[in-house]
Design a protein around this motif. Sequence first.
Motif, PDB file in Angstrom:
ATOM      1  N   UNK A 146       3.187  -2.137  17.812  1.00  0.00           N
ATOM      2  CA  UNK A 146       3.809  -1.113  16.981  1.00  0.00           C
ATOM      3  C   UNK A 146       3.071   0.201  17.199  1.00  0.00           C
ATOM      4  N   UNK A 147       3.775   1.309  17.058  1.00  0.00           N
ATOM      5  CA  UNK A 147       3.176   2.618  17.305  1.00  0.00           C
ATOM      6  C   UNK A 147       2.532   3.160  16.041  1.00  0.00           C
ATOM      7  N   UNK A 148       1.587   4.081  16.219  1.00  0.00           N
ATOM      8  CA  UNK A 148       0.950   4.727  15.077  1.00  0.00           C
ATOM      9  C   UNK A 148       1.975   5.536  14.284  1.00  0.00           C
ATOM     10  N   UNK A 149       2.944   6.126  14.982  1.00  0.00           N
ATOM     11  CA  UNK A 149       3.992   6.899  14.309  1.00  0.00           C
ATOM     12  C   UNK A 149       4.815   6.023  13.370  1.00  0.00           C
ATOM     13  N   UNK A 150       5.166   4.814  13.833  1.00  0.00           N
ATOM     14  CA  UNK A 150       5.980   3.922  12.991  1.00  0.00           C
ATOM     15  C   UNK A 150       5.175   3.431  11.792  1.00  0.00           C
ATOM     16  N   UNK A 151       3.872   3.232  11.966  1.00  0.00           N
ATOM     17  CA  UNK A 151       3.010   2.832  10.853  1.00  0.00           C
ATOM     18  C   UNK A 151       2.949   3.948   9.811  1.00  0.00           C
ATOM     19  N   UNK A 152       2.741   5.172  10.284  1.00  0.00           N
ATOM     20  CA  UNK A 152       2.687   6.336   9.382  1.00  0.00           C
ATOM     21  C   UNK A 152       3.986   6.459   8.587  1.00  0.00           C
ATOM     22  N   UNK A 153       5.102   6.303   9.283  1.00  0.00           N
ATOM     23  CA  UNK A 153       6.411   6.428   8.634  1.00  0.00           C
ATOM     24  C   UNK A 153       6.610   5.324   7.597  1.00  0.00           C
ATOM     25  N   UNK A 154       6.234   4.108   7.939  1.00  0.00           N
ATOM     26  CA  UNK A 154       6.409   2.975   7.017  1.00  0.00           C
ATOM     27  C   UNK A 154       5.578   3.167   5.756  1.00  0.00           C
ATOM     28  N   UNK A 155       4.348   3.659   5.921  1.00  0.00           N
ATOM     29  CA  UNK A 155       3.482   3.851   4.762  1.00  0.00           C
ATOM     30  C   UNK A 155       3.911   5.043   3.912  1.00  0.00           C
ATOM     31  N   UNK A 156       4.479   6.059   4.542  1.00  0.00           N
ATOM     32  CA  UNK A 156       5.018   7.184   3.784  1.00  0.00           C
ATOM     33  C   UNK A 156       6.169   6.716   2.880  1.00  0.00           C
ATOM     34  N   UNK A 157       6.994   5.814   3.416  1.00  0.00           N
ATOM     35  CA  UNK A 157       8.143   5.314   2.664  1.00  0.00           C
ATOM     36  C   UNK A 157       7.760   4.221   1.672  1.00  0.00           C
ATOM     37  N   UNK A 158       6.667   3.489   1.973  1.00  0.00           N
ATOM     38  CA  UNK A 158       6.253   2.358   1.131  1.00  0.00           C
ATOM     39  C   UNK A 158       4.744   2.412   0.870  1.00  0.00           C
ATOM     40  N   UNK A 315       2.021   4.644  22.516  1.00  0.00           N
ATOM     41  CA  UNK A 315       1.305   4.247  21.305  1.00  0.00           C
ATOM     42  C   UNK A 315       1.253   2.731  21.143  1.00  0.00           C
ATOM     43  N   UNK A 316       2.297   2.062  21.613  1.00  0.00           N
ATOM     44  CA  UNK A 316       2.391   0.614  21.437  1.00  0.00           C
ATOM     45  C   UNK A 316       1.749  -0.154  22.588  1.00  0.00           C
ATOM     46  N   UNK A 317       1.496   0.520  23.698  1.00  0.00           N
ATOM     47  CA  UNK A 317       0.769  -0.098  24.816  1.00  0.00           C
ATOM     48  C   UNK A 317      -0.450   0.774  25.112  1.00  0.00           C
ATOM     49  N   UNK A 318      -1.342   0.802  24.135  1.00  0.00           N
ATOM     50  CA  UNK A 318      -2.528   1.643  24.187  1.00  0.00           C
ATOM     51  C   UNK A 318      -3.607   1.028  25.071  1.00  0.00           C
TER      52      UNK A 318
END
Length: 489
Positions: A146-158, A315-318
């Motif tokens: 998973x990408x850092x961007x998707x983590x940031x977005x998920x935590x912003x929403x939840x 981001x997902x293949x760091x």
Amino acid sequence: MSQKETPLFTSLLKHAEKNPIQFHIPGHKKGSGIDPEFREFIGDNALSIDLINIGPLDDLHSPKGIIKQAQELAAEAFGADHTFFSVQGTSGAIMTMIMTVCGPGDKIIVPRNVHKSIMSAIVFSGAIPIFIHPEIDKKLGISHGISTDSVEKALEQHPDAKGLLVINPTYFGFAADLKKIVEIAHSYDVPVLVDEAHGVHIHFHEDLPLSAMQAGADMAATSVHKLGGSMTQSSILNVKEGLVSSKRVQSIISMLTTTSTSYLLLASLDTARRRLSIEGREIIDRTIKLAKWIRGQVNDIEHLYCPGEDLLGTNATYDFDPTKVLISIKDLNITGYEVEKWLREKYNIEVELSDLYNILCIITPGDTQKEAEILVQALRELSKEFHHLAEKVHAEVMLPDIPLLALTPRDAFYADTEVVPVEESEGRIIAEFVMVYPPGIPIFIPGEIITEENLVYIKTNMEAGLPVQGPEDDEMKSFRVIKEHKAIR
């Protein structure tokens, strides 16, 4: 204590040397009561330490002696504040992680390409999964991290999520930027739980991805048996204090663990830790070099492709673990399952996994140049034998979209249900798991809406001979779905 010591294993040997008269289980009594053929094969040494939690040998459920010492040495070796031994495999450790932080109605953020044990724990706990789409590699037909961007977005929403689960590395060896993910999650005071089933070795070599503990994660379920040299079913759960209580972890893991804990498994964890901590870098270095040699050889074979560092950069293949040798065979216009059978019949080679488009070979300290050369030779012959097919058709990778979640997995699992034929199931809410195992990543989980696209994907996997499993109907002719009540006229 020194990392050279093995308090648990050494005490077991001393206990066996005393040869006590045993009026306790196991009933085979050091092998004298077991089947003679099995005893001859296993050996008296193993049977002499197949013991139970009597006084001198401590108790995994409330360790105060040799098990406590062994777990403390493991915590030191893995950079954890606390380490818990698991005889329920990494599945038991994963369930412990999730049930430590989640209760009924709590949110947990997870990638959709998670192992079935994670979804089982979500059912047991009553948690609500918030799915993150992993990065899809359409060329290979696999999911990455998973990408850092998707983590940031998920935590912003939840921001009220009770935990974030990350796979590090994936089954196929690719790792996300775990350190950055941990920093993002901790900024919301959300603990990071890591499925490190395929990463026990990464902690012990600087050229491999960061381990969960190195990245600052709060908990990590780690399969020592997969790549670290312990016996099958033995794993560890590493914990850092702060956002997670170690006492809570002990309570949960005890609830999920048999009271008849295997001392053979526990001793193998103790000795595997010793070897990893003392010789780990050296033996893993040899393994990395061997895997890189295999990868180079495979990429010189026509129609085959073995991905590696060339896929890094997102981001997902760091980062990447080269000991996972994933071989794409789709350009031969045959399935990975057919290749698995061909290797078994022609060369007596068994692979870790096969799917529609790939095979996966795991390279460990147990492998040598001899086995590597046999594998490479077999793959050269494979390419030649199926060369005529490769010239005719170029396979297109099919990856279905993630179904919509209509109910929580727990509510769906325990709901009023009925069984319907598969051909009539589209649009219904499924109440059971459907997955290809290995790797055990669900196609459907309880609570999701059945789609035509995913039904086609299941059919394609079954026609290729791949092990689709999960439903009560093992012939896959029907699914258990949520019962729909017709309107009253």
